[in-house]
Design a protein around this motif. Structure first.
Motif, short mmCIF file in Angstrom:
data_model
loop_
_atom_site.label_atom_id
_atom_site.label_comp_id
_atom_site.label_asym_id
_atom_site.label_seq_id
_atom_site.Cartn_x
_atom_site.Cartn_y
_atom_site.Cartn_z
N GLN A 1 0.77 -1.20 0.16
CA GLN A 1 0.17 -0.12 0.06
C GLN A 1 1.03 1.31 -0.25
OE1 GLN A 1 -3.63 0.04 0.34
NE2 GLN A 1 -4.02 1.70 0.76
N VAL A 2 0.93 1.86 -0.91
CA VAL A 2 1.68 3.66 -1.44
C VAL A 2 1.04 4.23 -0.45
CG1 VAL A 2 2.16 4.85 -2.26
CG2 VAL A 2 2.58 2.67 -3.35
N GLN A 3 1.66 4.74 0.19
CA GLN A 3 1.03 5.79 1.27
C GLN A 3 1.87 7.46 0.57
OE1 GLN A 3 2.27 4.65 5.09
NE2 GLN A 3 -0.16 4.30 5.96
N LEU A 4 0.58 8.30 0.75
CA LEU A 4 0.96 9.81 0.65
C LEU A 4 0.84 10.32 2.00
CD1 LEU A 4 1.41 8.98 -2.71
CD2 LEU A 4 0.42 11.01 -3.02
N VAL A 5 1.10 11.09 2.57
CA VAL A 5 1.38 11.46 3.83
C VAL A 5 1.31 12.61 3.48
CG1 VAL A 5 1.86 11.31 6.39
CG2 VAL A 5 2.23 9.33 5.60
N GLU A 6 -0.15 13.50 4.11
CA GLU A 6 -0.21 15.37 4.31
C GLU A 6 -0.19 15.77 5.50
OE1 GLU A 6 -4.00 14.20 0.70
OE2 GLU A 6 -2.62 13.61 2.45
N SER A 7 0.56 16.95 5.69
CA SER A 7 0.20 17.33 6.63
C SER A 7 -0.33 19.07 6.61
CB SER A 7 1.79 17.27 7.58
OG SER A 7 3.08 17.78 7.15
N GLY A 8 -0.11 19.31 8.26
CA GLY A 8 0.19 21.27 7.75
C GLY A 8 -1.94 21.63 7.70
N GLY A 9 -2.65 20.97 7.28
CA GLY A 9 -3.83 21.61 7.29
C GLY A 9 -4.29 22.04 8.35
N GLY A 10 -5.08 23.12 8.59
CA GLY A 10 -5.94 23.51 9.90
C GLY A 10 -7.00 24.42 9.48
N LEU A 11 -7.13 25.95 10.17
CA LEU A 11 -7.58 26.82 10.64
C LEU A 11 -6.70 28.42 10.43
CD1 LEU A 11 -11.05 28.55 10.71
CD2 LEU A 11 -10.69 28.27 13.70
N VAL A 12 -7.74 29.06 9.69
CA VAL A 12 -6.76 30.13 9.06
C VAL A 12 -7.76 31.25 8.93
CG1 VAL A 12 -6.26 29.56 6.91
CG2 VAL A 12 -4.82 31.38 7.75
N GLN A 13 -7.62 32.29 9.63
CA GLN A 13 -8.40 34.11 9.22
C GLN A 13 -8.47 33.97 7.78
OE1 GLN A 13 -7.60 37.16 11.78
NE2 GLN A 13 -8.37 36.14 13.25
N PRO A 14 -9.80 34.10 7.32
CA PRO A 14 -9.57 35.31 6.13
C PRO A 14 -8.41 35.79 5.27
CG PRO A 14 -12.04 34.92 6.81
CD PRO A 14 -10.48 34.52 7.34
N GLY A 15 -7.44 36.21 4.87
CA GLY A 15 -6.27 36.78 4.02
C GLY A 15 -4.96 36.29 4.70
N GLY A 16 -4.66 35.27 5.72
CA GLY A 16 -4.18 34.44 5.96
C GLY A 16 -3.26 33.25 5.19
N SER A 17 -2.26 32.71 5.39
CA SER A 17 -1.58 31.57 4.86
C SER A 17 -1.40 30.28 5.73
CB SER A 17 0.18 32.47 4.83
OG SER A 17 0.06 33.82 3.69
N LEU A 18 -0.79 29.45 5.16
CA LEU A 18 -0.89 28.28 5.15
C LEU A 18 0.13 27.15 4.13
CD1 LEU A 18 -2.61 26.60 8.13
CD2 LEU A 18 -4.03 25.65 6.18
N ARG A 19 0.75 26.29 4.56
CA ARG A 19 1.86 25.56 3.89
C ARG A 19 1.74 24.59 4.52
NH1 ARG A 19 7.97 24.38 3.26
NH2 ARG A 19 8.11 23.24 5.04
N ILE A 20 1.07 23.66 3.58
CA ILE A 20 0.61 21.75 3.79
C ILE A 20 1.19 21.06 2.85
CG2 ILE A 20 -1.79 21.93 4.36
CD1 ILE A 20 -2.43 21.50 1.79
N SER A 21 2.25 20.13 3.22
CA SER A 21 3.55 19.28 3.17
C SER A 21 2.83 17.99 2.97
CB SER A 21 4.36 19.40 4.27
OG SER A 21 4.32 20.55 4.71
N CYS A 22 3.08 16.89 2.20
CA CYS A 22 3.44 15.57 1.45
C CYS A 22 4.24 15.16 1.32
CB CYS A 22 1.93 15.46 0.78
SG CYS A 22 1.87 14.17 -0.40
N ALA A 23 4.66 14.26 2.19
CA ALA A 23 5.76 13.06 2.27
C ALA A 23 5.47 11.65 1.44
CB ALA A 23 6.40 12.37 3.49
N VAL A 24 6.33 11.86 0.34
CA VAL A 24 5.77 10.54 -0.77
C VAL A 24 7.11 9.66 -0.85
CG1 VAL A 24 5.92 10.13 -3.91
CG2 VAL A 24 5.30 12.81 -1.87
#
Length: 117
Positions: A1-24
């Motif tokens: 089973q190939v696993q792509l693992v995401e991280s970094g999601g969450g709650l942010v206010q409008p106008g804000g920034s967020l970075r999400i990642s994926c390990a492969v």
């Protein structure tokens, strides 16, 4: 089973920034076009951005100028930097890999991004 693992999601206010990642897994990463898709309940999963093994990028019109996709060959990871977020960006974001020779596709489990005040 190939696993792509995401991280970094969450709650942010409008106008804000967020970075999400994926390990492969490296065996997948080095021969795949990597991408990020997003999906809201009741709608189809749509492409947000993708990046080839050569670093060529492609973006959905709705995120051009705000989001940046990148890949780190040393870390076997792909990232999505999201700036100037709006409530319309709220969705589950999925990491995707498509092998360039076989066309086989792989998905991550998804990470929730919520933009709300």
């Amino acid at each position: 089973q190939v696993q792509l693992v995401e991280s970094g999601g969450g709650l942010v206010q409008p106008g804000g920034s967020l970075r999400i990642s994926c390990a492969v897994p490296r065996s997948i990463f080095t021969v795949s076009v990597m991408g990020w898709y997003r999906q809201v309940p009741g709608k189809q999963r749509d492409l947000v951005a993708d990046i080839t093994i050569f670093g060529n990028t492609n973006y959905a019109e709705s995120v051009k100028g705000r989001f940046t996709i990148s890949r780190d060959n040393a870390e076997n990871s792909v990232y999505l930097q999201m700036n100037s977020l709006t409530t319309e960006d709220t969705a589950v974001y999925y990491c995707h890999a498509r092998r360039i020779y076989s066309g086989n596709e792989y998905w991550g489990q998804g990470t929730q991004v919520t933009v709300s005040s």
